[in-house]
Design an enzyme around this catalytic site. Sequence first.
Site, PDB file in Angstrom:
ATOM      1  CG  ASN A  11      64.292  82.181 -45.647  1.00 32.11           C
ATOM      2  OD1 ASN A  11      63.387  81.350 -45.513  1.00 32.11           O
ATOM      3  ND2 ASN A  11      65.258  82.338 -44.758  1.00 32.11           N
ATOM      4  CE  LYS A  13      64.067  84.529 -42.266  1.00 32.09           C
ATOM      5  NZ  LYS A  13      64.737  85.388 -41.299  1.00 32.09           N
ATOM      6  CG  HIS A  94      68.488  80.888 -42.119  1.00 30.02           C
ATOM      7  ND1 HIS A  94      68.203  81.417 -40.877  1.00 30.02           N
ATOM      8  CD2 HIS A  94      68.271  81.882 -43.007  1.00 30.02           C
ATOM      9  CE1 HIS A  94      67.828  82.668 -41.028  1.00 30.02           C
ATOM     10  NE2 HIS A  94      67.852  82.974 -42.308  1.00 30.02           N
ATOM     11  CD  GLU A  96      65.525  82.853 -38.855  1.00 33.46           C
ATOM     12  OE1 GLU A  96      64.826  82.135 -39.589  1.00 33.46           O
ATOM     13  OE2 GLU A  96      65.563  84.099 -38.961  1.00 33.46           O
ATOM     14  CD  GLU A 166      70.728  85.120 -44.603  1.00 33.30           C
ATOM     15  OE1 GLU A 166      69.908  85.800 -45.222  1.00 33.30           O
ATOM     16  OE2 GLU A 166      70.408  84.157 -43.899  1.00 33.30           O
ATOM     17  N   GLY A 172      66.238  90.270 -39.751  1.00 31.19           N
ATOM     18  CA  GLY A 172      64.952  90.598 -39.151  1.00 31.19           C
ATOM     19  C   GLY A 172      64.991  91.782 -38.196  1.00 31.19           C
ATOM     20  CB  SER A 211      67.622  94.282 -42.517  1.00 31.36           C
ATOM     21  OG  SER A 211      67.215  93.732 -41.289  1.00 31.36           O
ATOM     22  N   GLY A 233      61.988  88.995 -44.462  1.00 30.86           N
ATOM     23  CA  GLY A 233      60.766  89.777 -44.251  1.00 30.86           C
ATOM     24  C   GLY A 233      60.224  90.452 -45.503  1.00 30.86           C
TER      25      GLY A 233
HETATM   26  P1  PGA Z   1      65.464  89.371 -43.257  1.00 26.95           P
HETATM   27  O1  PGA Z   1      65.912  87.831 -43.224  1.00 26.95           O
HETATM   28  O2  PGA Z   1      65.498  89.826 -44.682  1.00 26.95           O
HETATM   29  O3  PGA Z   1      64.083  89.369 -42.672  1.00 26.95           O
HETATM   30  O4  PGA Z   1      66.447  90.127 -42.403  1.00 26.95           O
HETATM   31  C1  PGA Z   1      66.932  87.358 -44.079  1.00 26.95           C
HETATM   32  C2  PGA Z   1      67.144  85.890 -43.825  1.00 26.95           C
HETATM   33  O5  PGA Z   1      67.061  85.459 -42.668  1.00 26.95           O
HETATM   34  O6  PGA Z   1      67.382  85.115 -44.780  1.00 26.95           O
END
Ligand code: PGA
Length: 251
Positions: A11, A13, A94, A96, A166, A172, A211, A233
């Site tokens: 992802n 983003k 998601h 976000e 998640e 993140g 993460s 990330g």
């Molecule tokens: P992250 O994000 O690996 O940066 O923690 C995962 C996600 O939001 O899908």
Amino acid sequence: MTLRARLVAANWKMNGSRVDNARWLEAFRAQPAACEAVVCPPYVYVEQVVSGLAGTGAFVGAQDLCDRAAGAWTGEVAGEMLRDAGVQWVIVGHSERRAAFGETDEIVAAKAERALDAGLRPIVCVGETLEQRSAGRTASVIAAQLDAVLQRCTPARLAAGALAYEPVWAIGTGHSATPQQAQDVHAAIRAQLARHDPAAAGAMRLLYGGSVKPGNAAELFAQPDIDGGLIGGASLVAAEFLAICAARAHG
Ligand code: PGA
């Protein structure tokens, strides 16, 4: 024991540029992923990623889709358009989008249904905030998020795609859930699915996200109900994403 093939999704983003993406794709083509892989760039780079991944066996996903049919919805993108552009997968709900763009459980459910109607494989995301976990509400929050989707889509239909757990506090932050914390929620999700359809529950791929890095992927993926990951990330660096795809259980 499990027959579910591992699935790892990137992802990106709202990151990337044509130049950076070209470098990423070149590195990816040099060492194709060791498992089923999906790369989800921003909409404007879908075409670049579709052509860059051609012949690698990896799939392209979008990060969102509109919950309406094509028409007068300025700024939106329909599932059918994503299919037309060569997209096979789509992330839905998601955290976000839920937190920053007002997506309710009902909107997320409608998007999951739209995705399936358009022939896309949805990766439907669920997850609790730290506040909800601290209040002991993790199980009820996840169950309600999943239940809203199950009101509109059967587990058998959803099993064409995947579900992603998640935890919002792990996204993140560099603080992944422990393998046991993730496994506990994954097992609860599978049990909830099994109350509707045991066969579909057994076939559904449940991804963990939050993460995930090359250093912790193996122990997460070794859990019996964790079938892969949704990577934010770490997916921005092709070598890290590929290392996560190749993560093997110890021993
Ligand atoms: P992250 O994000 O690996 O940066 O923690 C995962 C996600 O939001 O899908």
